[in-house]
Design an enzyme around this catalytic site. Structure first.
Site, PDB file in Angstrom:
ATOM      1  N   GLU A 110       0.861  -1.188   0.000  1.00 17.56           N
ATOM      2  CA  GLU A 110       0.000   0.000   0.000  1.00 17.56           C
ATOM      3  C   GLU A 110       0.888   1.226   0.000  1.00 17.56           C
ATOM      4  O   GLU A 110       2.047   1.160   0.409  1.00 17.56           O
ATOM      5  CB  GLU A 110      -0.815   0.072   1.301  1.00 17.56           C
ATOM      6  CG  GLU A 110      -1.907  -0.924   1.454  1.00 17.56           C
ATOM      7  CD  GLU A 110      -2.285  -1.022   2.932  1.00 17.56           C
ATOM      8  OE1 GLU A 110      -3.114  -0.238   3.385  1.00 17.56           O
ATOM      9  OE2 GLU A 110      -1.720  -1.896   3.627  1.00 17.56           O
ATOM     10  N   LYS A 112       2.342   4.613   1.450  1.00 17.30           N
ATOM     11  CA  LYS A 112       2.521   5.106   2.823  1.00 17.30           C
ATOM     12  C   LYS A 112       2.134   6.582   2.827  1.00 17.30           C
ATOM     13  O   LYS A 112       2.900   7.452   2.420  1.00 17.30           O
ATOM     14  CB  LYS A 112       3.968   4.919   3.284  1.00 17.30           C
ATOM     15  CG  LYS A 112       4.166   5.265   4.746  1.00 17.30           C
ATOM     16  CD  LYS A 112       5.519   4.760   5.251  1.00 17.30           C
ATOM     17  CE  LYS A 112       5.651   4.900   6.757  1.00 17.30           C
ATOM     18  NZ  LYS A 112       5.565   6.240   7.265  1.00 17.30           N
ATOM     19  N   ASP A 114       1.467  10.247   3.846  1.00 17.80           N
ATOM     20  CA  ASP A 114       2.246  11.105   4.735  1.00 17.80           C
ATOM     21  C   ASP A 114       1.321  12.106   5.426  1.00 17.80           C
ATOM     22  O   ASP A 114       1.066  13.191   4.927  1.00 17.80           O
ATOM     23  CB  ASP A 114       3.312  11.841   3.912  1.00 17.80           C
ATOM     24  CG  ASP A 114       4.428  12.346   4.797  1.00 17.80           C
ATOM     25  OD1 ASP A 114       4.431  12.019   6.001  1.00 17.80           O
ATOM     26  OD2 ASP A 114       5.291  13.078   4.283  1.00 17.80           O
TER      27      ASP A 114
HETATM   28  P1  AMP Z   1       6.502   5.695  11.099  1.00 15.19           P
HETATM   29  O1  AMP Z   1       5.757   6.866  11.680  1.00 15.19           O
HETATM   30  O2  AMP Z   1       7.551   6.074  10.114  1.00 15.19           O
HETATM   31  O3  AMP Z   1       6.927   4.711  12.137  1.00 15.19           O
HETATM   32  O4  AMP Z   1       5.437   4.933  10.202  1.00 15.19           O
HETATM   33  C1  AMP Z   1       4.303   4.383  10.781  1.00 15.19           C
HETATM   34  C2  AMP Z   1       3.124   5.198  10.385  1.00 15.19           C
HETATM   35  O5  AMP Z   1       2.913   5.164   8.993  1.00 15.19           O
HETATM   36  C3  AMP Z   1       1.852   4.670  10.949  1.00 15.19           C
HETATM   37  O6  AMP Z   1       1.631   5.110  12.266  1.00 15.19           O
HETATM   38  C4  AMP Z   1       0.825   5.229  10.025  1.00 15.19           C
HETATM   39  O7  AMP Z   1       0.367   6.448  10.556  1.00 15.19           O
HETATM   40  C5  AMP Z   1       1.572   5.565   8.760  1.00 15.19           C
HETATM   41  N1  AMP Z   1       1.016   4.941   7.555  1.00 15.19           N
HETATM   42  C6  AMP Z   1       0.782   5.596   6.412  1.00 15.19           C
HETATM   43  N2  AMP Z   1       0.266   4.806   5.481  1.00 15.19           N
HETATM   44  C7  AMP Z   1       0.129   3.590   6.027  1.00 15.19           C
HETATM   45  C8  AMP Z   1      -0.364   2.337   5.555  1.00 15.19           C
HETATM   46  N3  AMP Z   1      -0.812   2.189   4.296  1.00 15.19           N
HETATM   47  N4  AMP Z   1      -0.350   1.298   6.418  1.00 15.19           N
HETATM   48  C9  AMP Z   1       0.110   1.438   7.672  1.00 15.19           C
HETATM   49  N5  AMP Z   1       0.593   2.594   8.169  1.00 15.19           N
HETATM   50  C10 AMP Z   1       0.606   3.665   7.355  1.00 15.19           C
END
Ligand code: AMP
Ligand code: ZN
Length: 668
Positions: A110, A112, A114
């Site tokens: 999927e 990601k 932002d």
């Molecule tokens: P990080 O903040 O870099 O640890 O990444 C985790 C965050 O990515 C999660 O808390 C989500 O808010 C975000 N995120 C964005 N898109 C997705 C997705 N398709 N699946 C899961 N998490 C996602």
């Protein structure tokens, strides 16, 4: 159909149309018809308060004020994701998975998104709570703000009994972000830096009405209920029929090569998406396999984020120049050797302020790296010191204004330098007059932004009141000024004498006084003298006027040159008072000051405000000893109540307020 059936049927229809418009992108009716239906429902709900429903479509418009957000513990923790940056990293990840699972594994890919993550709790098919990620275990309850986002379903489209959590990302699409910034610039406000921070800042606004005006979108990525689905693809394919908003570009594969193709495709094409992404998220598809893999202390072993590198390139910094804004703020700008970055030629980048240059030790002649995410303005992220010449010198921020030579000043707590030569610094003078004539201010037809610069440079005007002294003979013959355009200009200037006070006030260009603030001030003080003579306490007692704005108004009115300019404008009959025809229907509430708190059965908050103001009363946002009445609805904040009791301020209901106005009161 009786009233309650009518209300239920309207709600159902509106939820359906909202879903078709925002989730399916396939509306059946026009925006106008939608609004009419919503208005009808609003009216019925107001007339029949016993049918109030916190998840009615009418509740999306916002209005609740939250002073501080309650903390709420997540049902299951919100983990972070492990990161990878290459195909090799992904192969390692797969190896670790294969050690635990010996059957074939499929992965979903999927985007990601932002933005900010949000945890939505649904109970018996209705939205109960929306909580930010916070520290992963607990976050802030921002329900009243999240409810205003149209892609968050308030009621699910399928009957699901019991409670479950749904998780997603709240983003601000780029179109909406750019429009919002355009508006802010027009209002003389700082533009927002990027969509992600703006989305997260929006969720923490105290006034949900303001949130409802921010273009936010919720993209769902999981449902934390193992009973509902067996695998992630099943969730993605069915979530829409629940009413959730899912971005369609996902994929499922067991081949890492295929997955890598997906990643490479989106790394190349991400700038074409309506919102920003910072990578791709890979997840093990099967929920039994996920269970077997479990979690480390920080993240699930069954998921992996692949992060994109932002588009980045190196180039030479040729020189630094300085822009002086209409408020005197100095912005350093990097002039770069033109270079191609993500499809556009980049020549300039903002250097923000002196601290930025100092911390990065940026010097003229340096080889610098420029980066462009979805942001509009490229930024310098790095300096290659190895390429620096031996005679390079540390950059000294100028002490004097590059335009007028006066000494620059840095206010405590502000990152920018300011030129204080308010009435003698050309770009400030030009900028202020350009603001004065702009569309939302005095809207002077026939006078363009460039003509303003021309008139100032020809020494024909030095402030906006000089516009009214301009004579036909002086301007005809100037560059591109034939008789006809000179005539139009003079007529346009004369016409501006009819522009209402609130727009004149905005046009004066007082720092931090944007369109909305000008409206509030005009309404409260009714004329310019009352504003310029008011003191700090009186200013901050006005709804939405804070310390920063109050100080800026005081600073403006203490400048004798400003006073002179205002006097001169007065002599030209500019509107410096509110129009009498909008004045009050009664003066029964004159000299009474009201604070409104909570939710009301018969009025929206705006209606209550209007009602009070049109009867001569004043509205304040916070309780002080000057408050006469606190009008309390249901769910009033406990701190407000406590404060009112402490200061002995009368607390009245909406009915008591109506009685007060119709004269049947015993309260006075
Ligand atoms: P990080 O903040 O870099 O640890 O990444 C985790 C965050 O990515 C999660 O808390 C989500 O808010 C975000 N995120 C964005 N898109 C997705 C997705 N398709 N699946 C899961 N998490 C996602
Ligand atoms: Zn200057």
């Amino acid at each position: 159909m009786n009233i309650s059936e009518k209300i239920f049927s309207l709600r159902k229809k509106l939820h359906d149309h909202n879903y078709r418009y925002y989730v399916l992108d396939d509306p059946l009716i026009s925006d106008y018809d939608f609004d009419m239906m919503l208005k009808e429902l609003e009216k019925l709900e107001k007339e029949n308060p016993e049918h109030f429903d916190i998840n009615s479509p009418t509740q999306r418009v916002g209005g609740d004020i939250t002073k501080s957000f309650n903390t709420s513990v997540h049902g299951t923790p919100m983990y972070s994701l492990d990161n990878s940056y290459s195909l090799e990293d992904l192969k390692e990840w797969e190896k670790r998975i294969k050690k635990i699972i010996d059957s074939p594994v499929e992965y979903t890919c999927e985007l990601k998104f932002d933005g900010v993550s949000i945890n939505l709790t649904y109970k018996d098919g209705e939205l109960l709570r929306a909580v930010t990620r916070g520290d992963g275990v607990k976050g802030d309850d921002v329900t009243s703000n999240v409810k205003t986002i149209p892609t968050v379903p308030l009621k699910l489209r399928e009957n699901i009994t019991g409670e479950f959590e749904a998780r997603g990302e709240i983003v601000m699409p780029l179109d909406g972000f750019n429009q919002l910034n355009k508006k802010r610039l027009e209002n003389g406000e700082e533009p927002f830096k990027n969509p992600r921070n703006t989305a997260s800042g929006s969720l923490k606004l105290q006034d949900s009405k303001e949130v409802s005006e921010r273009p936010l979108e919720c993209l769902l990525y999981s449902v934390e209920d193992p009973k509902l689905f067996n695998n992630h693809i099943q969730f993605l394919e069915n979530a829409k029929s629940f009413g959730f908003n899912i971005y369609d570009n996902y994929k499922c594969s067991s081949s890492l090569d295929e997955i890598f193709e997906f990643i490479e495709y989106w790394e190349k094409n991400r700038l074409n998406l309506p919102f920003e992404i910072d990578g791709v998220v890979l997840k093990v598809n099967d929920f039994y396999q996920r269970e077997a893999l479990g979690f480390t202390s920080k993240f699930p072993r069954w998921a992996m984020a692949y992060k994109f590198k932002p588009e980045n390139t190196g180039t030479r910094l040729n020189s630094i120049s300085f822009q002086v804004g209409r408020t005197g703020s100095i912005t350093p700008v990097a002039n770069l050797e033109p270079v191609n970055l993500a499809g556009t030629i980049v020549k300039r980048a903002s250097l923000h302020n002196a601290d930025f240059i100092e911390t990065m030790d940026i010097r003229i002649g340096d080889y610098v790296y420029v980066e462009k995410g979805g942001d509009i303005i490229p930024k310098i992220t790095n300096v290659d010191i190895s390429k620096r010449s031996l005679d390079s010198e540390k950059f000294e921020f100028p002490e004097y204004c590059p335009e007028c030579g006066s000494k620059l000043h840095r206010f405590e707590g502000e990152a920018n330098h300011y030129c204080l030569n308010y009435n003698g610094c050309k770009p400030q003078i030009i900028g202020r007059i350009q603001h004065y004539i702009s569309r939302k201010a005095l809207d002077i037809e026939g006078l363009g932004q460039e003509t303003v610069a021309l008139l100032v440079n020809a020494n024909l005007i030095k402030n906006y009141s000089d516009l009214y002294e301009l004579k036909f003979d002086q301007i005809v013959g100037l560059e591109r000024m034939a008789e006809k355009s000179a005539n139009n200009l003079i007529t346009g200037i004369l016409d501006s004498k009819n522009i209402p006070f609130e727009r004149v006030l905005y046009g004066l260009g007082i720092r931090y006084v944007g369109e909305t603030v000008a409206k509030k001030l005009a309404k409260h003080f009714e004329n310019i003298d009352n504003i310029l003579n008011s003191d700090f306490d009186e200013l901050i007692s006005v709804d939405e006027i804070g310390e920063k704005i109050a100080n800026s108004i005081i600073e403006f009115s203490q400048n004798s040159e400003n006073v002179e300019i205002i006097n001169s404008l007065k002599s030209h009959n500019i509107q410096f008072e509110i129009d009498d025809s909008n004045k009050n229907v009664s003066s029964i509430l004159v000299r009474k000051s009201f604070v409104i708190s909570g939710v009301f059965a018969n009025f929206s908050r705006d209606e209550l405000k209007k009602l009070i103001e049109s009867n001569g009363g004043k509205i304040s946002s916070s309780i002080s000893s000057k408050t006469t009445y606190l009008v309390a609805g249901s769910n009033m904040g406990p701190s407000k109540k406590e404060k009112a009791e402490k200061l002995n301020i009368k607390i009245i209901s909406e009915t008591e307020l109506s009685n007060l106005i119709s004269g049947q009161n015993l309260l006075f």
